[in-house]
Design a protein around this motif. Structure first.
Motif, PDB file in Angstrom:
ATOM      1  N   TRP A  39       0.830  -1.202   0.000  1.00  0.00           N
ATOM      2  CA  TRP A  39       0.000   0.000   0.000  1.00  0.00           C
ATOM      3  C   TRP A  39       0.868   1.256   0.000  1.00  0.00           C
ATOM      4  O   TRP A  39       0.573   2.229  -0.703  1.00  0.00           O
ATOM      5  CB  TRP A  39      -0.931   0.000   1.206  1.00  0.00           C
ATOM      6  CG  TRP A  39      -1.966  -1.075   1.148  1.00  0.00           C
ATOM      7  CD1 TRP A  39      -2.300  -1.830   0.055  1.00  0.00           C
ATOM      8  CD2 TRP A  39      -2.790  -1.525   2.217  1.00  0.00           C
ATOM      9  NE1 TRP A  39      -3.289  -2.721   0.374  1.00  0.00           N
ATOM     10  CE2 TRP A  39      -3.617  -2.556   1.699  1.00  0.00           C
ATOM     11  CE3 TRP A  39      -2.908  -1.172   3.551  1.00  0.00           C
ATOM     12  CZ2 TRP A  39      -4.554  -3.231   2.472  1.00  0.00           C
ATOM     13  CZ3 TRP A  39      -3.852  -1.829   4.334  1.00  0.00           C
ATOM     14  CH2 TRP A  39      -4.663  -2.854   3.806  1.00  0.00           C
ATOM     15  N   VAL A 345      -7.834   1.807  -5.980  1.00  0.00           N
ATOM     16  CA  VAL A 345      -7.493   0.416  -5.662  1.00  0.00           C
ATOM     17  C   VAL A 345      -7.106   0.286  -4.189  1.00  0.00           C
ATOM     18  O   VAL A 345      -7.560  -0.621  -3.478  1.00  0.00           O
ATOM     19  CB  VAL A 345      -6.354  -0.082  -6.575  1.00  0.00           C
ATOM     20  CG1 VAL A 345      -5.898  -1.477  -6.144  1.00  0.00           C
ATOM     21  CG2 VAL A 345      -6.793  -0.088  -8.030  1.00  0.00           C
ATOM     22  N   ALA A 348     -10.229   0.710  -1.862  1.00  0.00           N
ATOM     23  CA  ALA A 348     -11.110  -0.449  -1.858  1.00  0.00           C
ATOM     24  C   ALA A 348     -10.499  -1.600  -1.070  1.00  0.00           C
ATOM     25  O   ALA A 348     -11.196  -2.301  -0.317  1.00  0.00           O
ATOM     26  CB  ALA A 348     -11.399  -0.880  -3.298  1.00  0.00           C
ATOM     27  N   MET A 349      -9.196  -1.799  -1.208  1.00  0.00           N
ATOM     28  CA  MET A 349      -8.530  -2.931  -0.557  1.00  0.00           C
ATOM     29  C   MET A 349      -8.289  -2.688   0.925  1.00  0.00           C
ATOM     30  O   MET A 349      -8.056  -3.645   1.678  1.00  0.00           O
ATOM     31  CB  MET A 349      -7.206  -3.237  -1.263  1.00  0.00           C
ATOM     32  CG  MET A 349      -7.373  -3.758  -2.676  1.00  0.00           C
ATOM     33  SD  MET A 349      -5.810  -4.305  -3.390  1.00  0.00           S
ATOM     34  CE  MET A 349      -5.411  -5.694  -2.321  1.00  0.00           C
ATOM     35  N   SER A 352     -11.532  -4.374   2.044  1.00  0.00           N
ATOM     36  CA  SER A 352     -11.827  -5.696   1.472  1.00  0.00           C
ATOM     37  C   SER A 352     -10.720  -6.703   1.750  1.00  0.00           C
ATOM     38  O   SER A 352     -10.981  -7.908   1.851  1.00  0.00           O
ATOM     39  CB  SER A 352     -12.056  -5.571  -0.037  1.00  0.00           C
ATOM     40  OG  SER A 352     -10.889  -5.082  -0.689  1.00  0.00           O
ATOM     41  N   ALA A 353      -9.465  -6.249   1.889  1.00  0.00           N
ATOM     42  CA  ALA A 353      -8.377  -7.178   2.179  1.00  0.00           C
ATOM     43  C   ALA A 353      -8.569  -7.844   3.531  1.00  0.00           C
ATOM     44  O   ALA A 353      -8.169  -9.004   3.733  1.00  0.00           O
ATOM     45  CB  ALA A 353      -7.036  -6.447   2.133  1.00  0.00           C
ATOM     46  N   ARG A 356     -10.925 -10.660   2.925  1.00  0.00           N
ATOM     47  CA  ARG A 356     -10.303 -11.729   2.161  1.00  0.00           C
ATOM     48  C   ARG A 356      -9.398 -12.588   3.039  1.00  0.00           C
ATOM     49  O   ARG A 356      -9.329 -13.810   2.869  1.00  0.00           O
ATOM     50  CB  ARG A 356      -9.500 -11.120   1.001  1.00  0.00           C
ATOM     51  CG  ARG A 356      -8.781 -12.147   0.139  1.00  0.00           C
ATOM     52  CD  ARG A 356      -8.344 -11.516  -1.178  1.00  0.00           C
ATOM     53  NE  ARG A 356      -7.535 -10.323  -0.961  1.00  0.00           N
ATOM     54  CZ  ARG A 356      -6.207 -10.346  -0.817  1.00  0.00           C
ATOM     55  NH1 ARG A 356      -5.556 -11.494  -0.850  1.00  0.00           N
ATOM     56  NH2 ARG A 356      -5.540  -9.224  -0.634  1.00  0.00           N
ATOM     57  N   GLY A 441     -15.614  -0.995  -0.808  1.00  0.00           N
ATOM     58  CA  GLY A 441     -14.963  -2.200  -0.316  1.00  0.00           C
ATOM     59  C   GLY A 441     -15.694  -2.798   0.866  1.00  0.00           C
ATOM     60  O   GLY A 441     -15.767  -4.026   1.028  1.00  0.00           O
ATOM     61  N   ARG A 446     -15.363  -8.112  -1.433  1.00  0.00           N
ATOM     62  CA  ARG A 446     -14.370  -8.711  -2.308  1.00  0.00           C
ATOM     63  C   ARG A 446     -13.555  -7.616  -3.004  1.00  0.00           C
ATOM     64  O   ARG A 446     -14.120  -6.666  -3.552  1.00  0.00           O
ATOM     65  CB  ARG A 446     -15.019  -9.610  -3.349  1.00  0.00           C
ATOM     66  CG  ARG A 446     -15.754 -10.792  -2.740  1.00  0.00           C
ATOM     67  CD  ARG A 446     -16.347 -11.688  -3.808  1.00  0.00           C
ATOM     68  NE  ARG A 446     -17.043 -12.809  -3.216  1.00  0.00           N
ATOM     69  CZ  ARG A 446     -16.454 -13.949  -2.843  1.00  0.00           C
ATOM     70  NH1 ARG A 446     -15.143 -14.083  -3.012  1.00  0.00           N
ATOM     71  NH2 ARG A 446     -17.163 -14.927  -2.309  1.00  0.00           N
ATOM     72  N   SER A 447     -12.233  -7.777  -3.010  1.00  0.00           N
ATOM     73  CA  SER A 447     -11.347  -6.745  -3.547  1.00  0.00           C
ATOM     74  C   SER A 447     -11.612  -6.487  -5.024  1.00  0.00           C
ATOM     75  O   SER A 447     -11.707  -5.336  -5.460  1.00  0.00           O
ATOM     76  CB  SER A 447      -9.883  -7.142  -3.335  1.00  0.00           C
ATOM     77  OG  SER A 447      -9.581  -7.258  -1.968  1.00  0.00           O
ATOM     78  N   VAL A 451     -12.848  -2.901  -6.365  1.00  0.00           N
ATOM     79  CA  VAL A 451     -12.004  -2.115  -7.269  1.00  0.00           C
ATOM     80  C   VAL A 451     -12.744  -1.840  -8.577  1.00  0.00           C
ATOM     81  O   VAL A 451     -12.738  -0.714  -9.093  1.00  0.00           O
ATOM     82  CB  VAL A 451     -10.676  -2.842  -7.536  1.00  0.00           C
ATOM     83  CG1 VAL A 451      -9.912  -2.161  -8.664  1.00  0.00           C
ATOM     84  CG2 VAL A 451      -9.831  -2.886  -6.278  1.00  0.00           C
TER      85      VAL A 451
END
Length: 540
Positions: A39, A345, A348-349, A352-353, A356, A441, A446-447, A451
């Motif tokens: 990141w 990106v 969102a992650m 969402s990460a 995940r 996110g 879900r990433s 995204v």
């Protein structure tokens, strides 16, 4: 992903409550962000992209010119002197002026019975005259009337009452200000009487249809107006522009034009004793080439004056038909689009990460108040992207403008407040867009889906709006109702109703700067609200 989790411990008293409060959650989210190397690297990549693309835009033009003596010049030496009006606004100040010195207070009054013109053609065979091939017709913003001007220097303060080609009587002053008077065209059967009076620094404009019943159009104060000003008749006519909308943008032609005004009942009070009417060309007109002097000027027959001129008295705008390469400061922020993709990106992650990798359960176990987790993530990601975007924008604009000038491109000057709004507004745009991606996110978990949604919601509308793949009307609609409206925050040069130009994206936006930014903020607030509801109700 490596992350440090701050576990929640029930507080025992106010001291423990303070330690385990929102500040602790905020610190935990910041540690999560900075410990994920990917990141941090992505933020650096976003900054580099913004600056590389912005600086390339500043140094990609190399201008050459001839100084008239056979010597070839390069870069900044090719930028012609640009007159500046009051307040430092770049202006066009070119017209035929029939004037006398006005000492102290006084007034000028005329009746106008005709305004005609020619446009296009030009540069025909010498035997056919300089206007060979031109067409008969007056431009919508051709101007003829009376003016009180501080001096004949280009850019000097002024106030004028005028008849225009298609916009009736107007009072205009200091280039950027425009007030409407009587509507309708002028003719021998429907003349227009115009009057300007001076009292100190105050100029008052009047119009009348019969010369007996007068209506005040406006009163303005020209700061620092000298004791002796210049007053009289003027005529000017801007380049004609034939603009038409096509699929993907606008197309058109630009050419020279002339206007001729007929005046009578000319009265000037307060003129310097012994002075007479004299004609002067303010600015280099030459609309129809070197022989234009055969057309421009004035003739007098008793109380009747026939004055012909070309040019304009108006602010300069990009896309207004002015000569030479020009750009705006936001032209060096084109890289913000590339940086935005990277930051969407990351945003969102950032949430969402955790879904995940299953870390969201640990996060919510450590901080049961889920709203705090979402708020802390939003503050962290917004702060990081704002700081990165601000640094990138400052470098891109400061260095890019310098490069553009050195390569021979005129960059429209702006006030420091406008500069600050464009630069800081770009950083704020990136920050709010990243928060919107964070909310997506949270909603989608879900990433890949988050995204993709961020790209579709934020990036794709911007492409559709500025890439000339839609008709202008549709592109402007997209830039009104989608998050891409926020790019209006970067517009540094206003559109003027009295100047005809191609007022289309990406230089001009359909919404005002802060209104466009407000659209993005509204989407982000709505998405965050929905994300908060879903996060509270849905199992981790």
């Amino acid at each position: 992903m490596t992350a440090t989790i701050a576990r929640h411990r029930p507080g025992q008293g106010r001291e423990d409550a303070g330690r385990d409060g929102f500040g602790r959650v905020l610190r935990a989210e910041w540690i999560k962000f900075r410990t994920v190397r990917g990141w941090v690297i992505a933020v650096v990549i976003a900054v580099v992209l913004m600056d590389l693309i912005g600086l390339f835009a500043g140094g990609s033009v190399n201008t050459t010119c001839d100084n008239g003596g056979g010597r070839v010049l390069h870069g900044a030496a090719c930028i012609p002197p640009q007159p500046l009006g009051p307040g430092g606004v770049p202006v066009t100040d070119s017209f035929t002026f029939v004037r006398q010195p006005l000492t102290g207070n006084g007034s000028v009054t005329v009746r106008m019975t005709s305004l005609t013109g020619r446009y296009g053609g030009g540069y025909g065979p010498a035997s056919q005259g300089p206007a060979a091939g031109s067409k008969i017709g007056v431009q919508p913003w051709s101007k003829a009337g009376i003016i009180i001007k501080q001096s004949t220097r280009q850019g000097a303060a002024y106030a004028a009452m005028m008849v225009t080609g298609s916009h009736g009587v107007r009072m205009q002053y200091d280039f950027t200000h425009d007030i409407a008077g009587l509507a309708g065209p002028v003719s021998a059967r429907s003349p227009r009487w115009l009057r300007l009076t001076r009292s100190g620094d105050t100029i008052t404009g009047y119009d009348s249809a019969d010369g007996r019943h007068w209506t005040e159009v406006g009163a303005v104060a020209l700061a620092g107006l000298s004791a002796t000003a210049q007053a009289g008749l003027f005529v000017t006519s801007p380049a004609y522009m034939s603009l038409s909308e096509v699929f993907g943008g606008t197309t058109g032609q630009v050419g020279p034009s002339l206007a001729t005004g007929v005046f009578d009942h000319v009265r000037l009070s307060g003129a310097r004793p012994g002075s007479t009417w004299a004609g002067v060309d303010v600015g280099n007109q030459d609309a129809f080439g070197p022989q234009s002097g055969q057309l421009e000027g004035f003739q007098r027959a008793g109380d009747r004056f026939t004055v012909t001129g070309s040019g304009d008295i108006a602010p300069q705008v990009p896309g207004g038909g002015g000569g030479g390469p020009n750009s705006t400061i936001e032209g060096h922020l084109i890289g913000a689009f590339a940086g935005l993709i990277v930051l969407v990106v990351i945003g969102a992650m950032f949430m969402s990460a955790e879904y995940r990798r299953g870390l969201i359960r640990t996060t919510l176990a450590a901080t049961p108040r889920r709203g705090r987790v979402l708020a802390a993530k939003a503050i962290v990601i917004a702060s990081v992207t704002f700081a990165a975007g601000l640094a990138a924008a400052v470098i891109a604009v400061a260095v890019g403008v310098r490069l553009a000038h050195d390569q021979g491109t005129y960059v429209f000057p702006v006030s420091w407040l406008t500069w600050l709004r464009v630069v800081a507004g770009t950083a704020a745009l990136l920050a709010v867009a990243t928060v919107l991606a964070l909310a997506l996110g949270t909603l989608l978990r879900r990433s890949a889906a988050a995204v993709a949604a961020g790209i579709v919601v934020i990036v794709v509308p911007f492409i559709l709006g500025i890439a000339q793949v839609l008709p202008i009307g549709a592109a402007e609609w997209v830039l009104r109702v989608t998050p891409a409206a926020a790019f209006a925050i970067e517009q540094s040069v206003p559109a003027y109703s009295q100047v005809r130009a191609s007022y289309t994206p990406p230089i001009y936006f359909p919404l005002a700067p802060w209104a466009g930014f407000g659209v993005l903020c509204g989407y982000a607030a709505l998405a965050l609200g929905l994300a908060f509801i879903v996060l509270r109700r849905r199992d981790a």
